[in-house]
Design a protein around this motif. Structure first.
Motif, PDB file in Angstrom:
ATOM      1  N   LYS A  84       0.842  -1.205   0.000  1.00 60.41           N
ATOM      2  CA  LYS A  84       0.000   0.000   0.000  1.00 60.41           C
ATOM      3  C   LYS A  84       0.875   1.252   0.000  1.00 60.41           C
ATOM      4  N   ASP A  85       1.894   1.272   0.878  1.00 58.18           N
ATOM      5  CA  ASP A  85       2.796   2.421   0.940  1.00 58.18           C
ATOM      6  C   ASP A  85       3.533   2.620  -0.381  1.00 58.18           C
ATOM      7  N   ALA A  86       4.015   1.529  -0.964  1.00 53.50           N
ATOM      8  CA  ALA A  86       4.742   1.616  -2.233  1.00 53.50           C
ATOM      9  C   ALA A  86       3.825   2.116  -3.349  1.00 53.50           C
ATOM     10  N   THR A  87       2.587   1.651  -3.346  1.00 56.22           N
ATOM     11  CA  THR A  87       1.625   2.083  -4.366  1.00 56.22           C
ATOM     12  C   THR A  87       1.336   3.577  -4.221  1.00 56.22           C
ATOM     13  N   GLU A  88       1.154   4.011  -2.987  1.00 57.10           N
ATOM     14  CA  GLU A  88       0.908   5.434  -2.757  1.00 57.10           C
ATOM     15  C   GLU A  88       2.118   6.263  -3.173  1.00 57.10           C
ATOM     16  N   GLU A  89       3.304   5.808  -2.836  1.00 57.26           N
ATOM     17  CA  GLU A  89       4.533   6.518  -3.215  1.00 57.26           C
ATOM     18  C   GLU A  89       4.667   6.570  -4.733  1.00 57.26           C
ATOM     19  N   ALA A  90       4.380   5.471  -5.398  1.00 63.26           N
ATOM     20  CA  ALA A  90       4.449   5.444  -6.862  1.00 63.26           C
ATOM     21  C   ALA A  90       3.428   6.414  -7.452  1.00 63.26           C
ATOM     22  N   GLY A  91       2.252   6.465  -6.856  1.00 60.63           N
ATOM     23  CA  GLY A  91       1.227   7.406  -7.333  1.00 60.63           C
ATOM     24  C   GLY A  91       1.683   8.849  -7.187  1.00 60.63           C
ATOM     25  N   ARG A  92       2.293   9.168  -6.047  1.00 57.69           N
ATOM     26  CA  ARG A  92       2.807  10.531  -5.845  1.00 57.69           C
ATOM     27  C   ARG A  92       3.913  10.851  -6.855  1.00 57.69           C
ATOM     28  N   GLY A  93       4.793   9.852  -7.085  1.00 55.27           N
ATOM     29  CA  GLY A  93       5.865  10.050  -8.062  1.00 55.27           C
ATOM     30  C   GLY A  93       5.303  10.255  -9.459  1.00 55.27           C
ATOM     31  N   LEU A  94       4.260   9.521  -9.799  1.00 53.58           N
ATOM     32  CA  LEU A  94       3.639   9.660 -11.120  1.00 53.58           C
ATOM     33  C   LEU A  94       2.996  11.040 -11.271  1.00 53.58           C
TER      34      LEU A  94
END
Length: 117
Positions: A84-94
């Motif tokens: 979940k944290d990695a997905t959120e971080e990837a979303g912010r990066g995107l």
């Protein structure tokens, strides 16, 4: 099997000896019954310890299995949180990358307009 054969042999001996009472007041059938009872008690005593050990081993196995299940559930929850944290971080990066690309496209458009004037 062994115990059953012993019981049968004692019973046959008691019946063959006749039904007269001896000095202790017990007849042959009573003595055979007593011998059968004593043999049964001995077998029960001898089996009790291994059965108790097997029961204890089963309890320990069940406890270990429950502990493993609990640890697996914890690791699974931790893995879900990390995903979940990695997905959120990837979303912010995107989103950040998309914003920068948008800025660059806007800058390129302005340069094209300036060059066209």
């Amino acid at each position: 099997m062994k115990t059953t054969s012993m019981f049968t042999a004692l019973l046959v001996l008691a019946l063959a000896a006749g039904c007269t009472r001896e000095e202790d007041g017990m007849g042959p059938a009573q003595k055979a019954g007593k011998a059968v009872d004593e043999a049964g008690d001995k077998v029960a005593r001898e089996l009790r310890a291994p059965l108790e050990k097997a029961d204890e081993a089963a309890k320990k196995l069940a406890e270990r299995a429950e502990e493993e299940r609990r640890q697996l559930a914890e690791r699974t929850e931790e893995a879900r949180e990390k995903i979940k944290d990695a997905t959120e971080e990837a979303g912010r990066g995107l989103q950040k990358a998309t914003g920068k690309v948008g800025e660059k496209v806007e800058q390129a458009g302005e340069k094209m307009q300036d060059a066209a004037r």
